[in-house]
Design an enzyme around this catalytic site. Structure first.
Site, mmCIF file in Angstrom:
data_model
loop_
_atom_site.group_PDB
_atom_site.id
_atom_site.type_symbol
_atom_site.label_atom_id
_atom_site.label_comp_id
_atom_site.label_asym_id
_atom_site.label_seq_id
_atom_site.Cartn_x
_atom_site.Cartn_y
_atom_site.Cartn_z
ATOM 1 N N GLU A 111 37.573 27.766 33.920
ATOM 2 C CA GLU A 111 37.040 27.345 32.622
ATOM 3 C C GLU A 111 38.078 26.502 31.859
ATOM 4 O O GLU A 111 37.735 25.491 31.241
ATOM 5 C CB GLU A 111 36.615 28.573 31.807
ATOM 6 C CG GLU A 111 36.174 28.305 30.382
ATOM 7 C CD GLU A 111 35.023 27.318 30.254
ATOM 8 O OE1 GLU A 111 34.387 26.968 31.260
ATOM 9 O OE2 GLU A 111 34.795 26.860 29.121
ATOM 10 N N LYS A 146 24.799 18.155 25.813
ATOM 11 C CA LYS A 146 24.918 19.601 25.643
ATOM 12 C C LYS A 146 23.984 20.363 26.566
ATOM 13 O O LYS A 146 24.354 21.358 27.165
ATOM 14 C CB LYS A 146 24.598 19.937 24.186
ATOM 15 C CG LYS A 146 24.718 21.409 23.838
ATOM 16 C CD LYS A 146 26.154 21.779 23.624
ATOM 17 C CE LYS A 146 26.352 23.230 23.292
ATOM 18 N NZ LYS A 146 27.716 23.669 23.646
ATOM 19 N N TRP A 169 20.058 10.519 26.363
ATOM 20 C CA TRP A 169 21.021 10.655 27.458
ATOM 21 C C TRP A 169 20.318 10.042 28.664
ATOM 22 O O TRP A 169 19.329 10.577 29.165
ATOM 23 C CB TRP A 169 21.347 12.122 27.717
ATOM 24 C CG TRP A 169 22.463 12.331 28.697
ATOM 25 C CD1 TRP A 169 23.796 12.360 28.432
ATOM 26 C CD2 TRP A 169 22.341 12.589 30.101
ATOM 27 N NE1 TRP A 169 24.508 12.607 29.580
ATOM 28 C CE2 TRP A 169 23.641 12.750 30.617
ATOM 29 C CE3 TRP A 169 21.262 12.679 30.975
ATOM 30 C CZ2 TRP A 169 23.896 13.000 31.961
ATOM 31 C CZ3 TRP A 169 21.511 12.930 32.316
ATOM 32 C CH2 TRP A 169 22.819 13.094 32.793
ATOM 33 N N ARG A 192 22.667 16.436 22.081
ATOM 34 C CA ARG A 192 21.817 16.464 23.272
ATOM 35 C C ARG A 192 21.868 15.157 24.048
ATOM 36 O O ARG A 192 21.323 15.048 25.146
ATOM 37 C CB ARG A 192 20.373 16.753 22.879
ATOM 38 C CG ARG A 192 20.183 18.079 22.206
ATOM 39 C CD ARG A 192 18.738 18.271 21.845
ATOM 40 N NE ARG A 192 17.893 18.355 23.013
ATOM 41 C CZ ARG A 192 17.626 19.475 23.656
ATOM 42 N NH1 ARG A 192 18.124 20.603 23.232
ATOM 43 N NH2 ARG A 192 16.850 19.471 24.714
ATOM 44 N N HIS A 246 47.776 27.126 49.788
ATOM 45 C CA HIS A 246 46.910 26.717 50.899
ATOM 46 C C HIS A 246 46.470 25.262 50.771
ATOM 47 O O HIS A 246 45.462 24.867 51.360
ATOM 48 C CB HIS A 246 45.690 27.646 50.975
ATOM 49 C CG HIS A 246 46.053 29.062 51.306
ATOM 50 N ND1 HIS A 246 46.514 29.448 52.546
ATOM 51 C CD2 HIS A 246 46.064 30.181 50.533
ATOM 52 C CE1 HIS A 246 46.775 30.753 52.535
ATOM 53 N NE2 HIS A 246 46.518 31.219 51.317
ATOM 54 N N CYS A 255 18.708 14.487 25.749
ATOM 55 C CA CYS A 255 17.795 13.759 24.869
ATOM 56 C C CYS A 255 17.284 14.702 23.784
ATOM 57 O O CYS A 255 16.968 15.859 24.058
ATOM 58 C CB CYS A 255 16.585 13.148 25.560
ATOM 59 S SG CYS A 255 17.001 11.921 26.786
ATOM 60 N N LYS A 286 37.263 22.668 30.667
ATOM 61 C CA LYS A 286 37.348 22.258 29.261
ATOM 62 C C LYS A 286 38.314 21.085 29.137
ATOM 63 O O LYS A 286 38.049 20.114 28.447
ATOM 64 C CB LYS A 286 37.822 23.443 28.419
ATOM 65 C CG LYS A 286 37.312 23.495 27.052
ATOM 66 C CD LYS A 286 35.966 24.173 26.905
ATOM 67 C CE LYS A 286 34.928 23.777 27.919
ATOM 68 N NZ LYS A 286 33.744 24.547 27.937
ATOM 69 N N ASN A 307 11.453 13.620 26.114
ATOM 70 C CA ASN A 307 12.628 14.244 26.723
ATOM 71 C C ASN A 307 12.165 14.844 28.046
ATOM 72 O O ASN A 307 11.193 15.590 28.063
ATOM 73 C CB ASN A 307 13.152 15.335 25.782
ATOM 74 C CG ASN A 307 14.205 16.210 26.428
ATOM 75 O OD1 ASN A 307 14.927 15.760 27.309
ATOM 76 N ND2 ASN A 307 14.299 17.444 25.994
ATOM 77 N N GLY A 308 12.854 14.509 29.145
ATOM 78 C CA GLY A 308 12.468 15.037 30.457
ATOM 79 C C GLY A 308 12.398 13.917 31.472
ATOM 80 O O GLY A 308 12.979 12.844 31.258
ATOM 81 N N GLU A 333 36.884 17.837 30.644
ATOM 82 C CA GLU A 333 35.678 17.417 29.931
ATOM 83 C C GLU A 333 35.999 16.653 28.648
ATOM 84 O O GLU A 333 35.361 15.651 28.341
ATOM 85 C CB GLU A 333 34.885 18.697 29.606
ATOM 86 C CG GLU A 333 33.586 18.504 28.899
ATOM 87 C CD GLU A 333 32.902 19.845 28.611
ATOM 88 O OE1 GLU A 333 33.564 20.891 28.639
ATOM 89 O OE2 GLU A 333 31.690 19.821 28.345
HETATM 90 O O1 M6R Z 1 23.141 25.712 28.424
HETATM 91 P P1 M6R Z 1 23.874 26.160 29.645
HETATM 92 O O2 M6R Z 1 24.840 27.255 29.377
HETATM 93 O O3 M6R Z 1 22.942 26.517 30.764
HETATM 94 O O4 M6R Z 1 24.693 24.891 30.121
HETATM 95 C C1 M6R Z 1 25.364 24.889 31.349
HETATM 96 C C2 M6R Z 1 26.403 23.792 31.396
HETATM 97 O O5 M6R Z 1 25.795 22.543 31.328
HETATM 98 C C3 M6R Z 1 27.409 23.926 30.249
HETATM 99 O O6 M6R Z 1 28.004 25.194 30.276
HETATM 100 C C4 M6R Z 1 28.519 22.872 30.361
HETATM 101 O O7 M6R Z 1 29.251 23.039 31.524
HETATM 102 C C5 M6R Z 1 29.405 22.985 29.130
HETATM 103 N N1 M6R Z 1 28.864 22.186 28.071
HETATM 104 C C6 M6R Z 1 30.815 22.599 29.393
HETATM 105 O O8 M6R Z 1 31.606 22.797 28.271
#
Ligand code: M6R
Length: 604
Positions: free
Chosen positions: A479, A599, A74, A27, A502, A2, A483, A100-101, A486
């Site tokens: 990672e 984000k 969000w 956000r 395994h 948000c 990616k 937000n929260g 996602e």
């Molecule tokens: O702001 P942060 O690095 O703490 O965020 C952690 C995760 O939410 C963030 O890395 C998320 O996995 C990525 N946006 C993925 O690409």
């Protein structure tokens, strides 16, 4: 999670609010809305969908006003409907609020308000706030005391901005969710993050938990909840608006992938001296870590993969270290004592799970440090020390340049910790620092020559995608898979190379391409593991230097320049970022705003 924006000052608030919402859309992008003072009351326009949808509605039914608030959502409480979109108002439309929260006691508050005749129109937790303010006004309070009293009733986390019909004033409070003030010559902003108003001003004040601000067109008052004046320092941010824009690129993600030569150069600038073989982390004198006997990293998502990278580097240097998912920390934290260093890795510095882990480590007596991209973020306020990655604003929801900058900073930190504890820097530190110095140029070359787009096109319609690696390459495999899933919405999984046999081998078919990351450490084993999948049908895409043996067995090759094994995985990761990007592009996905994500994840 948000984004909130508010503006009071001269001129119309509409354009700054809509620009702010566009800049904050990373956000959350389930729904959006704005409310403005129209001279005789408050006009609200809000709807499910993107900010662009909201803008179209405003084109049809224009709004005007010099004071306003806006929100991009969000969803947490209630689905993304028009009714649940912010701003929310009380039943007579006198008070409008964006939040937000999470208000944890919203159900109790709602029930109490309902008993006194308040009617609610949404399923959100937020809607109790304007009703609460209004109820205190109904009891005879002025707006400011009513706002403070309402804030005092809230449990949970919030950044709130509110306004009352007929007043040229904004009321705001922060507890557990970010809120920053932007100061112009002729007005003020309140926002969840600086890029919201960067086109208008670079003068900011980061608010802290417990702060309440009252702002009109002429001035701003910083207070605590009880109304006592407090001092908050003005700062100038160094990001320029162009950095926060898309430039010539179609997506922020592609722009941010291409920014890695610059972001890594910024991360290491002034911090390494390859000639002398020294690392100088500002604020961390040699010897700072000499009493540390164990290091725990806590982080989520991509930052967790960077943390795993740092932890693996430390373990390889003989220093006991663990990387833990921050959201598991409360149930699985290893023992802590005064000599434990807990390092929170977080791009935003606002991730709720990571902050919780950091706070509990702090309460247990650990030394704490955060590695973050955001000056003034909550993590940097909670931790004893902060190490900035200096990557510049990252807008794409998928983290790219911040991963490589985090990992580079953690490699530097790992070397400093090791030298402090053992009294000796690693013998080949000079060559590592030279390799680090050459990273920006190596990434430039890689980006110019990358065949990632054609690999993505060739394999883009497969059933599942696997990523393997060993040691530092394992975190890159994780990672790469994160990616890929996602932004493409396709199934992707990362494994330690040796784990394939395994269990996961059962999934392997000609329709499951396997990306194998070679870092120069035990590569022959990774090659054997990749061959085991290849024999069972998987096309193998090797990420390695051009003259590497794996190029002979692999079906495809994505070239990574020769470098120190401590950094090879980071070059491979850039190739994997490009593969994900082009695969998602081919599938027509909304790359910068993947469905269901945001984000900055400020809820548990
Ligand atoms: O702001 P942060 O690095 O703490 O965020 C952690 C995760 O939410 C963030 O890395 C998320 O996995 C990525 N946006 C993925 O690409």
């Amino acid at each position: 999670m948000c984004g909130i924006i508010a503006r009071v000052g001269d001129g119309s608030a509409i354009d700054p609010l809509l620009t702010g919402l566009e800049n904050l859309e990373y956000r959350g992008y389930d729904s959006a809305g704005v409310a403005v003072q129209n001279g005789s009351g408050i006009d609200v326009q809000k709807r499910s969908g993107k900010v662009a949808d909201l803008k179209r509605s405003i084109d049809d039914v224009p709004l005007e006003g010099a004071v306003g608030i806006g929100h991009t959502r969000w969803s947490t409480h209630g689905p993304p409907t028009d009714e649940n979109a912010h701003p929310h108002t009380d039943h007579v439309g006198d008070i409008a609020v964006v939040h937000n929260g999470i208000i944890e006691n919203h159900a109790t508050l709602k029930a109490e308000l309902a008993e006194t005749g308040h009617e609610f129109t949404s399923e959100t937790d937020t809607e109790v706030i304007p009703h609460l303010i209004q109820s205190f006004i109904d009891d005879g309070m002025d707006t400011e005391p009513a706002f403070r009293r309402a804030i005092d009733e809230l449990e949970g986390s919030y950044a709130v901005a509110a306004m009352r019909s007929g007043e040229h004033v904004l009321y705001a409070a922060r507890q557990g969710s970010p809120l920053v003030v932007g100061i112009e010559d002729d007005g003020f902003f309140l926002a969840s993050d600086v890029p919201a108003f960067l086109e208008y001003t670079d003068t900011v004040v980061y608010l802290e938990d417990g702060d309440v601000v009252i702002v009109d067109g002429n001035g701003i008052e910083y207070t605590d909840l009880a109304g006592n004046q407090i001092d908050r320092e003005r700062e100038t941010v160094e990001w320029d608006p162009e950095q926060a824009g898309k430039g010539e690129y179609e997506h922020f993600m592609l722009k941010e992938i291409h920014e890695q030569p610059t972001s890594i150069a910024q991360a290491i600038e002034g911090r390494i001296d390859p000639g002398r073989g020294s690392i100088d982390l500002e604020g961390f004198e040699p010897g700072t870590f000499e009493n540390v006997d164990a290091v725990q990293f806590v982080a989520c998502g991509t930052s967790y993969h960077a943390a795993l990278y740092g932890s693996t580097a430390l373990n390889q240097a003989g220093i006991s270290s663990t990387a833990l998912l921050a959201n598991e920390y409360s149930v699985s934290a290893p023992p802590i004592d005064d000599n434990t260093l807990v390092v929170a890795v977080t791009q935003s510095g606002e991730t709720a799970d990571t902050l919780n882990a950091l706070r509990s480590a702090d309460a247990a007596g650990a030394k704490t440090l955060t590695v973050t991209n955001v000056i003034g973020s909550t993590a940097s306020r909670v931790a004893d020390e902060t190490l900035l990655i200096r990557a510049g604003p990252e807008i794409g929801v998928a983290a790219t340049k911040t991963f490589s900058s985090q990992a580079v900073m953690l490699v530097l930190l790992a070397n400093r910790i090791t030298a402090d504890i053992t009294g000796e820097p690693r013998t080949d530190l000079r060559s590592l620092l030279e390799a680090l110095n050459s990273m920006p140029a190596r990434i430039e070359t890689l980006l110019e020559r990358s065949q990632a787009e054609s690999v993505a096109r060739r394999y883009g319609n497969s059933q599942s995608y696997f990523f393997i690696g060993r040691g530092l390459g394992y975190s890159v495999a994780l990672e790469g898979a994160l990616k890929f899933k996602e932004i493409t919405y396709e199934h992707a999984e990362g494994f330690a190379s040796g784990e394939l046999k395994h269990g996961p081998l059962a999934l392997v078919t000609p329709d499951t391409p396997l990306f194998a990351v070679f870092t120069g450490t035990e590569d022959e084993k990774t090659m054997k593991n990749a061959a085991e999948a290849q024999t069972r049908g998987s096309p193998v895409i090797a990420l390695c230097p051009p003259d590497h043996e794996a190029t002979e067995m692999a079906d495809e090759h994505l070239e990574i320049p020769e470098t120190d094994p401590a950094l090879a995985g980071l070059l491979a990761n850039v190739q994997l970022q490009l593969v994900s990007y082009y695969a998602a592009d081919q599938l027509g996905r909304p790359i910068d705003k993947p469905r269901n994500l945001a984000k900055s994840v400020t809820v548990e």
